[in-house]
Design a protein around this motif. Sequence first.
Motif, short mmCIF file in Angstrom:
data_model
loop_
_atom_site.label_atom_id
_atom_site.label_comp_id
_atom_site.label_asym_id
_atom_site.label_seq_id
_atom_site.Cartn_x
_atom_site.Cartn_y
_atom_site.Cartn_z
N LEU A 92 6.12 8.32 -8.72
CA LEU A 92 7.21 8.83 -7.89
C LEU A 92 6.93 8.42 -6.45
O LEU A 92 5.93 8.81 -5.86
N GLU A 93 7.82 7.58 -5.92
CA GLU A 93 7.70 7.13 -4.53
C GLU A 93 8.59 7.99 -3.66
O GLU A 93 9.82 7.91 -3.72
N LEU A 94 7.97 8.86 -2.86
CA LEU A 94 8.75 9.66 -1.93
C LEU A 94 9.13 8.78 -0.75
O LEU A 94 8.31 7.98 -0.27
N PRO A 95 10.38 8.87 -0.26
CA PRO A 95 10.87 7.94 0.77
C PRO A 95 10.15 8.12 2.10
O PRO A 95 9.62 9.19 2.40
N VAL A 96 10.14 7.04 2.85
CA VAL A 96 9.51 7.06 4.17
C VAL A 96 10.57 6.73 5.22
O VAL A 96 11.26 5.72 5.10
N LYS A 97 10.73 7.59 6.19
CA LYS A 97 11.67 7.35 7.30
C LYS A 97 10.89 7.43 8.60
O LYS A 97 9.81 8.02 8.65
N PRO A 98 11.43 6.84 9.64
CA PRO A 98 10.76 6.95 10.95
C PRO A 98 10.54 8.41 11.31
O PRO A 98 11.44 9.24 11.19
N GLY A 99 9.32 8.70 11.74
CA GLY A 99 9.00 10.07 12.11
C GLY A 99 8.50 10.92 10.96
O GLY A 99 8.10 12.06 11.16
N VAL A 100 8.58 10.37 9.71
CA VAL A 100 8.10 11.11 8.55
C VAL A 100 6.79 10.50 8.11
O VAL A 100 6.65 9.28 8.05
N ILE A 101 5.82 11.34 7.78
CA ILE A 101 4.50 10.85 7.40
C ILE A 101 4.59 9.97 6.15
O ILE A 101 5.36 10.23 5.23
N LYS A 102 3.82 8.91 6.16
CA LYS A 102 3.80 8.01 5.01
C LYS A 102 3.08 8.68 3.85
O LYS A 102 2.03 9.26 4.01
N THR A 103 3.69 8.62 2.67
CA THR A 103 3.12 9.30 1.52
C THR A 103 2.58 8.30 0.51
O THR A 103 3.05 7.17 0.43
N THR A 104 1.61 8.77 -0.25
CA THR A 104 1.07 7.95 -1.34
C THR A 104 1.86 8.23 -2.61
O THR A 104 2.45 9.31 -2.76
N PRO A 105 1.92 7.27 -3.53
CA PRO A 105 2.66 7.49 -4.78
C PRO A 105 2.13 8.71 -5.54
O PRO A 105 0.94 8.99 -5.53
N GLU A 106 3.04 9.43 -6.17
CA GLU A 106 2.67 10.62 -6.92
C GLU A 106 3.12 10.48 -8.37
O GLU A 106 3.95 9.64 -8.69
N SER A 107 2.56 11.33 -9.21
CA SER A 107 2.96 11.33 -10.62
C SER A 107 4.37 11.89 -10.77
O SER A 107 4.76 12.81 -10.05
N ARG A 108 5.11 11.31 -11.73
CA ARG A 108 6.45 11.83 -12.01
C ARG A 108 6.41 12.98 -13.01
O ARG A 108 7.45 13.47 -13.44
N CYS A 109 5.21 13.41 -13.36
CA CYS A 109 5.09 14.48 -14.35
C CYS A 109 5.90 15.73 -13.98
O CYS A 109 6.60 16.27 -14.83
N PRO A 110 5.82 16.22 -12.73
CA PRO A 110 6.62 17.42 -12.42
C PRO A 110 8.12 17.21 -12.61
O PRO A 110 8.82 18.10 -13.07
#
Length: 786
Positions: A394-412
Amino acid sequence: MATTQITSSITKTPAEKNQIVFEEQWPKMQPTIVKLLRQEAVNRSEWHDLFYSVHQVCLWDEKAASKIYKALQENITEFIGQAQLRVLAHAEDQALLKAYITEWRKFFEQCGYLPKPFIQVELSLNNHTTSSSSTMPKKHKNDDSDVRKLMLDSWNNQIFSNIKQRLQSSAMKLVRAERNGEAFDSQLVIGVRESYVNLCSDPDDKLKIYRENFEKAYIEATESFYRLKSLEELNQNGVQNYMKYAHTKLKEEEVRAKKYLETTISIQALMDSTVNVLVTLYKDQILCEAPGMIKRNETDKLQLMYKLMDRVPDGIQSLLSDLEDHIINAGLEDMKINALTITQDSEKYIERLLELFRRFSLLVKTAFLDDPRFLTSRDKAYKIIVNDTCIFKLELPVKPGVIKTTPESRCPELLANYCDLLLRKTPLSKRLTSDEIEARLKDVLLVLKYVQNKDVFMRYHKAHLTRRLILDASADSEKEENMVEWLREVGMPADYVNKLGRMFQDVKVSEDLNLQFKEQYRLTKGAVADSINIKILNAGAWARGSERINVSLPLELEDYIPEVEEFYRRKHNGRKLQWYHHMANGTITFSNSVGKFDLDVTTFQMAVLFAWNHRPNEKISYENLKLASELPDPELRKTLWSLVAFPKVKRQLLLYTPEVQSPKDFQEDTHFWVNQEFTVIKNNKVQRRGKISLIGRLQLSTERSREEDNEGIVQLRILRVQEAIIKILKMRKRISNLQLHNELIDILKNMFLPSKKMIKEQIEWLMENKYMRRDDKDINIFVYMA
């Protein structure tokens, strides 16, 4: 003559009288004392006379007690000397032990009888401790008899000290013979031990002689025996057979120790020593077999290894690591093998996860007897499988001003989808009984326990619940409300669970408003009003995105909008209604040459289909459909695809040309037309009437609002981290960096696991905005700024 004799008697000195009394009385006492020592019969008269004679001697002069004590000591010494000759007359080990035990038991029995007549002597001796005579006994702390102490010390000095090495050696030879399978009288060893235990007269440590001699010799003999046998057994039969041997011998030694050793402390010391010789010395060789056994699921052998290693300090640490590695590797490999199947179906994915959990739990139960340490290892490894990103990412989106996230499991997300399949009216929920659905929902909660980022599950679960409540698609309303309570019980954040509860309350309020609206407009609209259902919901309870999508509604629906708004304005003056057409649905009747069918559709599908309402046989281009429906391009593409490629129907409602692989490939000149051969097919038979839902898995949110939802997850995490940091600092005032990280994770673990980078960035943001600062003397200490 008589008077002269009396006068002569009276004029004797006290010493002379004492001498006469002792010399007169001792010959009367001695035969009885010898009989007692030899365990010969003593009648009541002789027993009473012994008491009287001792009393008479001590009555004249208490100092005479020392003479009695010395004479008694000589008698005891003489008797013991005779007993020693009888014992040493036997050269063979068993005969020696039998003779010694026989003599000792007779003597020890008399240690309980012989001191009783001499209580007066002991009182006299203890009241005159100033004497320097070496024959005088030393006073002791407890109530043991001085005469009894004399008897035991005499036995110890005369016999025991001289032959104890032979006794120990003979006893250990018998125990060794027993270990080799030879039969003998175990009472011989027990008798020797009893003499060691009862012989000590030290009031502060009754077991000193036993512990320093018998116990020590027994443990040393056991070590010596198994040091040779164990190495021989391992070399001849290999590790796996050796484990059976070691386990059997440990059980045998435990039983044997309970028979031959005196105290539980002795037994534990013996077992520790035996474990060291049989197991600890070969620990590395035994543990090398563990990974292969775990992989081959050899639970009986693993249970044997576990029982052995559990006796060794830190023996199971390696087993715990091997189990974790196996669960992680086997679990991820299984998921990769079944990737093609489970990636297409959330039900199969969750079932696969549950199957893995059951398999690993059975392994822990049968091989490691549900030891809490192994259950913890299972949980740690299973958590890695559940949160792995190799297959589902699961790739959570990244926008300017939002912290960059690492990929997460889609299990939830998939877990929420599976939960939706159980709670919604689906073929799965229809074929399951109520109890089966409840059991599977409990399975969902079981897997949820291992999900790191529970906030993603919360977001998707709430979206699905919204969809079910708005579309009236719940299979069982009672199960819906039970699920909310179960989420509370498993530790979901209270604010999240409370919001779900408010949604149910809001739906009930909306149902009342809907009934009132129908009653009011039935008078003017007649039966037509019954076909309209409105849901007026509180935006705060549902917390949906603010996006509203323009769509050209059919006139039959458009006419009701001002009437609903007027009705609500009269009920609640000052409140404003906002229409979310993408969350609405309805039923339309479709007629063709085959028959008549009721179709459940979304508002967007309805808007598209009504373009053919007055021209059912025409082909309409994508461009014209866009103008007619007024839908945004992404929503129109998604809606058309649901009508031309709906997976649950064999004959699609709309046909198109040219064919494409995905809705993104539709062109402006792609033409669509109504399939006049459309029908419902059941059991391979064409039906002339029927009902089918084309809503399917269409979400009640748009592409843009889905992106906003995902961005909202990240933004909410940032706020949660900031909130938790401030909460901790308010309470602690001062806190170290490490402690802050630990407490922060503890607070947030039921929602998500914040990354170190996220924590660092939020700490910096809070410092920049003067909520906290670093200590002037220690940069690793944070201080709260009120």
